[in-house]
Design an enzyme around this catalytic site. Structure first.
Site, short mmCIF file in Angstrom:
data_model
loop_
_atom_site.label_atom_id
_atom_site.label_comp_id
_atom_site.label_asym_id
_atom_site.label_seq_id
_atom_site.Cartn_x
_atom_site.Cartn_y
_atom_site.Cartn_z
N HIS A 80 -8.97 5.58 3.12
CA HIS A 80 -8.03 6.53 2.53
C HIS A 80 -8.31 6.66 1.04
O HIS A 80 -8.90 5.77 0.42
CB HIS A 80 -6.60 6.08 2.77
CG HIS A 80 -6.18 6.23 4.19
ND1 HIS A 80 -4.89 5.98 4.61
CD2 HIS A 80 -6.85 6.62 5.30
CE1 HIS A 80 -4.79 6.21 5.91
NE2 HIS A 80 -5.98 6.60 6.35
N GLU A 82 -6.32 6.45 -1.53
CA GLU A 82 -5.68 5.40 -2.32
C GLU A 82 -6.50 4.11 -2.25
O GLU A 82 -6.68 3.42 -3.25
CB GLU A 82 -4.26 5.14 -1.82
CG GLU A 82 -3.36 6.36 -1.82
CD GLU A 82 -3.40 7.19 -0.54
OE1 GLU A 82 -2.45 7.97 -0.32
OE2 GLU A 82 -4.35 7.06 0.26
N CYS A 108 0.13 5.91 3.25
CA CYS A 108 0.48 5.30 4.54
C CYS A 108 0.90 3.84 4.31
O CYS A 108 0.80 3.32 3.19
CB CYS A 108 -0.71 5.37 5.51
SG CYS A 108 -2.05 4.23 5.09
N CYS A 111 -1.97 1.63 2.88
CA CYS A 111 -2.22 1.92 1.47
C CYS A 111 -1.08 1.43 0.59
O CYS A 111 -1.31 0.90 -0.50
CB CYS A 111 -2.46 3.41 1.26
SG CYS A 111 -4.03 3.97 1.93
#
Length: 180
Positions: A80, A82, A108, A111
């Site tokens: 992801h 992040e 999410c 993260c």
């Protein structure tokens, strides 16, 4: 000719939107920046690890398996945005404690756990993400959450939402370090 100079939050969110254009995910393009003292420390977008083939080249495993968004995060080749921003800061030895995260999407649960342990205290985001655990973890950690609304001219940042929880600071700041 009128000169439009964006405020800092708008400026950083617009850059996160540009960073998202580097995404190699076929489902969702996400960009993230980590900022401290009005300086960009790291950026990240979602895609496969360095040197590996991208989903845009191979196809999406999650699509083939019909995995719903926000579920079974482990069934994905990519990282992801992040995660990539946090990894980039670590790779280059840059401290992100007390920084802010600007992301095109709400992080999410995986993260947000990384964000908490990295000591990031404020998360700015544009769009939501279907992950209830993420919101629960933010609430418990005390992270300040700010949704940014985009307009034709520039983003509008909503008033800060201080999610009250057990911690007045992100949990990472309360974790003692082990000596060797």
């Amino acid at each position: 000719m009128k000169n439009h100079r964006p405020d800092w939050d708008s400026y950083f969110m617009e850059i996160a939107t540009i960073v998202s254009k580097r995404s190699t995910c076929t489902r969702r393009s996400v960009g993230a920046l980590i900022v401290k003292n009005k300086r960009i420390l790291a950026t990240g977008y979602n895609g496969a690890p360095t040197g590996l083939r991208h989903c845009m080249d191979l196809g999406c495993m999650r699509e083939r398996l019909k995995v719903a968004s926000g579920e079974r995060h482990e069934l994905c080749r990519g990282l992801h945005a992040e995660q990539n921003a946090i990894i980039q800061a670590a790779y280059h030895g840059v401290s992100i404690n007390d920084a802010q995260l600007y992301s095109t999407h709400l992080p999410c649960s995986i993260c947000i756990k990384m964000v908490i342990n990295a000591g990031i205290g404020t998360v700015y985001y544009l769009d939501g993400y279907p992950d209830e655990l993420s919101l629960q973890l933010m609430e418990e950690s005390g992270i300040v959450l700010k949704k940014v609304e985009m307009s034709e001219q520039s983003p509008v940042v909503s008033p800060p939402l201080r999610i009250k929880g057990k911690h007045s600071k992100p949990a990472a700041r309360n974790v003692p370090t082990r000596s060797r």
